[in-house]
Scaffold this motif. Structure first.
Motif, PDB file in Angstrom:
ATOM      1  N   TYR A  99       7.970   4.393 -10.323  1.00 33.04           N
ATOM      2  CA  TYR A  99       8.746   4.051  -9.492  1.00 33.04           C
ATOM      3  C   TYR A  99       9.868   3.376  -9.856  1.00 33.04           C
ATOM      4  O   TYR A  99      10.944   3.489  -9.628  1.00 33.04           O
ATOM      5  CB  TYR A  99       8.015   3.569  -8.122  1.00 33.04           C
ATOM      6  N   ASP A 158      -3.122   5.114  -5.443  1.00 27.97           N
ATOM      7  CA  ASP A 158      -1.921   4.356  -5.573  1.00 27.97           C
ATOM      8  C   ASP A 158      -1.518   3.657  -3.636  1.00 27.97           C
ATOM      9  O   ASP A 158      -1.772   4.217  -3.329  1.00 27.97           O
ATOM     10  CB  ASP A 158      -1.329   6.401  -4.842  1.00 27.97           C
ATOM     11  N   PRO A 159      -1.694   2.395  -4.588  1.00 26.02           N
ATOM     12  CA  PRO A 159      -1.856   1.333  -3.391  1.00 26.02           C
ATOM     13  C   PRO A 159      -0.562   2.050  -2.259  1.00 26.02           C
ATOM     14  O   PRO A 159      -1.201   1.396  -1.028  1.00 26.02           O
ATOM     15  CB  PRO A 159      -1.812   0.264  -3.832  1.00 26.02           C
ATOM     16  N   ASN A 160       0.629   2.373  -2.544  1.00 21.45           N
ATOM     17  CA  ASN A 160       1.691   2.953  -2.126  1.00 21.45           C
ATOM     18  C   ASN A 160       1.355   3.269  -0.573  1.00 21.45           C
ATOM     19  O   ASN A 160       1.918   3.902   0.056  1.00 21.45           O
ATOM     20  CB  ASN A 160       2.192   3.270  -2.996  1.00 21.45           C
ATOM     21  N   VAL A 161       0.395   4.778  -1.506  1.00 28.91           N
ATOM     22  CA  VAL A 161      -0.194   5.987  -0.566  1.00 28.91           C
ATOM     23  C   VAL A 161      -1.117   5.179   1.105  1.00 28.91           C
ATOM     24  O   VAL A 161      -1.136   5.065   1.621  1.00 28.91           O
ATOM     25  CB  VAL A 161      -0.473   7.066  -0.809  1.00 28.91           C
ATOM     26  N   TRP A 162      -2.083   4.840   0.639  1.00 28.97           N
ATOM     27  CA  TRP A 162      -3.638   3.849   1.320  1.00 28.97           C
ATOM     28  C   TRP A 162      -3.145   2.759   2.261  1.00 28.97           C
ATOM     29  O   TRP A 162      -3.334   3.147   2.758  1.00 28.97           O
ATOM     30  CB  TRP A 162      -4.766   3.950   0.451  1.00 28.97           C
ATOM     31  N   ILE A 163      -2.026   1.811   1.714  1.00 28.55           N
ATOM     32  CA  ILE A 163      -2.114   0.473   2.542  1.00 28.55           C
ATOM     33  C   ILE A 163      -1.246   0.736   3.297  1.00 28.55           C
ATOM     34  O   ILE A 163      -1.566   0.438   5.113  1.00 28.55           O
ATOM     35  CB  ILE A 163      -1.069   0.260   1.213  1.00 28.55           C
ATOM     36  N   ASN A 164       0.103   1.757   3.622  1.00 29.23           N
ATOM     37  CA  ASN A 164       0.490   3.010   4.858  1.00 29.23           C
ATOM     38  C   ASN A 164      -0.700   2.770   5.789  1.00 29.23           C
ATOM     39  O   ASN A 164      -0.694   2.713   7.301  1.00 29.23           O
ATOM     40  CB  ASN A 164       1.666   3.350   4.428  1.00 29.23           C
ATOM     41  N   THR A 201       8.249   0.420  -1.895  1.00 24.04           N
ATOM     42  CA  THR A 201       6.715   0.676  -2.500  1.00 24.04           C
ATOM     43  C   THR A 201       6.222  -0.327  -1.911  1.00 24.04           C
ATOM     44  O   THR A 201       6.482  -1.677  -1.739  1.00 24.04           O
ATOM     45  CB  THR A 201       6.220   1.967  -3.459  1.00 24.04           C
ATOM     46  N   LYS A 202       4.581  -0.035  -1.762  1.00 25.37           N
ATOM     47  CA  LYS A 202       4.270  -1.924  -1.413  1.00 25.37           C
ATOM     48  C   LYS A 202       3.411  -1.494  -3.307  1.00 25.37           C
ATOM     49  O   LYS A 202       2.746  -0.711  -3.115  1.00 25.37           O
ATOM     50  CB  LYS A 202       3.082  -1.106  -0.187  1.00 25.37           C
ATOM     51  N   ALA A 203       3.244  -2.806  -3.294  1.00 25.43           N
ATOM     52  CA  ALA A 203       2.547  -3.128  -4.718  1.00 25.43           C
ATOM     53  C   ALA A 203       1.608  -4.313  -3.561  1.00 25.43           C
ATOM     54  O   ALA A 203       1.388  -5.359  -3.305  1.00 25.43           O
ATOM     55  CB  ALA A 203       3.598  -4.017  -5.426  1.00 25.43           C
ATOM     56  N   ILE A 204       0.388  -3.392  -4.171  1.00 25.15           N
ATOM     57  CA  ILE A 204      -0.802  -4.226  -4.088  1.00 25.15           C
ATOM     58  C   ILE A 204      -0.739  -5.667  -5.006  1.00 25.15           C
ATOM     59  O   ILE A 204      -0.780  -5.797  -6.294  1.00 25.15           O
ATOM     60  CB  ILE A 204      -2.150  -3.406  -4.027  1.00 25.15           C
ATOM     61  N   ASP A 231       2.263   3.998 -10.098  1.00 25.74           N
ATOM     62  CA  ASP A 231       1.185   3.789  -8.575  1.00 25.74           C
ATOM     63  C   ASP A 231      -0.274   4.276  -9.367  1.00 25.74           C
ATOM     64  O   ASP A 231      -1.049   4.317  -8.523  1.00 25.74           O
ATOM     65  CB  ASP A 231       1.431   5.268  -8.251  1.00 25.74           C
ATOM     66  N   ALA A 232      -0.410   3.517 -10.318  1.00 18.92           N
ATOM     67  CA  ALA A 232      -2.450   3.127 -10.928  1.00 18.92           C
ATOM     68  C   ALA A 232      -2.161   1.949 -11.745  1.00 18.92           C
ATOM     69  O   ALA A 232      -2.348   1.468 -12.897  1.00 18.92           O
ATOM     70  CB  ALA A 232      -2.185   4.050 -11.894  1.00 18.92           C
ATOM     71  N   PRO A 233      -2.215   1.233 -10.642  1.00 21.44           N
ATOM     72  CA  PRO A 233      -2.913  -0.756 -11.416  1.00 21.44           C
ATOM     73  C   PRO A 233      -3.693  -0.454 -12.156  1.00 21.44           C
ATOM     74  O   PRO A 233      -3.766  -1.435 -13.608  1.00 21.44           O
ATOM     75  CB  PRO A 233      -3.046  -1.273  -9.840  1.00 21.44           C
TER      76      PRO A 233
END
Lengths: 205, 157
Positions: free
Chosen positions: A174, B108-114, A193-196, A162-164
């Protein structure tokens, strides 16, 4: 006659429309994964079926050029170091079209793998068919596969953590949490999860 | 002398940059996206390192300058990888960016993207086009080309 023509045209238009609408593509969590075979940076071909005896595979769509890939480079090496011995080796796949992203050519992949001392395969998805089959959209993009008696299924899709920006700022790992859950026969806590990251550079149609 | 340099150091950067992009948290960005307006809102997510983002940027600059009914906001995600906003400030200055620029500061992109767009995989460039009156919106996650913005706007009118 005119009426018939009209109906025919309408029917034809419908058929065309259906044919033109994009099919839902890509794997979801739980889907069985088809075998693939791609060229590794050492020139040898690597298949998913080569991993029939492992508990799973950490498939990561990755590339040379994306700043997110660079930020995660050491963490990917770390994943392989920590989990290959537990039955979950890393297999990295580079799907970008070198015509659009020259820094992602096969030769450049070989150089990066040598420089960073990759101890896992770094495969070139030249036709981009594997990335399309998986439904990968960006780099890095993880598909954690679980081996169910010779058949691989998707256990987790998304980001590594969670911390790129900063490996020291990570609070949720994850991929590691998912593997630990599988090894402990528990439910994977977050399956998606979403990966930027950077968009995969698809070939111009 | 040292004091003078120090003061100069503070004053100069502010006057050199064409605009000072605001650093925002998710809540502020959401408020900005959801604000009431009669205009069309275009929210583009980009970063200085993202080549396709830079390529499509002139399209946003152009439509923002030409159409009074379009409000463009360029949301930089640079802080996601690089903690120094100066990279963005320098980019805005060098390219003489006229559109409003916000710099998102979230971890945390997984939180803010959604929270911004459920259908977003997390790849950039990504763009949201919103009809400010009806709230109708379009989301695209790819590089846009000449004419694409006009087509997308037509779809929400």
């Amino acid at each position: 006659m005119k009426m018939m023509m009209k109906t025919l045209f309408a029917a034809l238009a419908c058929v065309l429309f259906v044919a033109a609408s994009p099919l839902k593509s890509g794997y979801e969590v739980g889907d069985t994964v088809a075998d693939f075979k791609l060229k590794n940076v050492n020139g040898k071909m690597v298949s998913l079926s080569d991993y029939a005896s492992s508990k799973g595979v950490i498939v990561i769509f990755d590339c040379n050029t994306c700043p997110y890939s660079k930020a995660y480079n050491d963490r990917i090496l770390e994943l392989n170091k920590n989990f290959a011995s537990k039955g979950f080796p890393v297999v990295a796949i580079q799907p970008n079209d070198p015509a659009i992203s020259p820094g992602d050519s096969f030769d450049e992949m070989v150089k990066l793998a040598e420089k960073k001392k990759y101890d896992f395969p770094y495969l070139f998805d030249e036709t981009q068919s594997v990335a399309k089959t998986f439904g990968a959209t960006n780099t890095p993009h993880v598909f954690l596969l679980k081996n169910n008696g010779g058949k691989f299924s998707v256990a987790y899709i998304g980001a590594i953590d969670d911390a790129p920006r900063d490996a020291s700022g990570v609070s949720k790992k994850y991929v590691e949490e998912a593997i630990d859950a599988i090894l402990g026969s528990k439910e994977v806590p977050s399956t998606k999860t979403k990966a930027i990251g950077c968009t995969i550079k698809w070939k111009n149609a | 002398m040292r004091k003078l340099l120090l003061i100069l150091g503070f004053v100069l950067p502010a006057s050199v940059f064409a605009q000072q992009a605001e650093i925002v948290k998710l809540k502020q960005l959401q408020d900005h996206i959801n604000r009431q307006t009669d205009n069309i809102k275009i929210i583009n997510f980009w970063a200085t390192w993202c080549a396709p983002c830079i390529k499509e940027m002139p399209l946003f600059e152009k439509i923002g300058a030409e159409r009074k009914d379009v409000e463009v906001t360029l949301v930089s995600l640079d802080l996601d990888l690089n903690p120094k906003p100066e990279t963005v400030y320098r980019f805005i200055d060098r390219k003489k960016i006229q559109s409003k620029v916000l710099i998102l500061d979230e971890k945390d992109p997984n939180v803010w993207i959604n929270q911004i767009e459920k259908g977003w995989s997390g790849a950039i460039p990504a763009t949201i086009i919103i009809n400010g009156k009806t709230g109708q919106r379009k989301f695209v996650e790819k590089e846009l080309h000449e004419g694409d913005l006009e087509k997308l706007i037509a779809e929400i009118l």
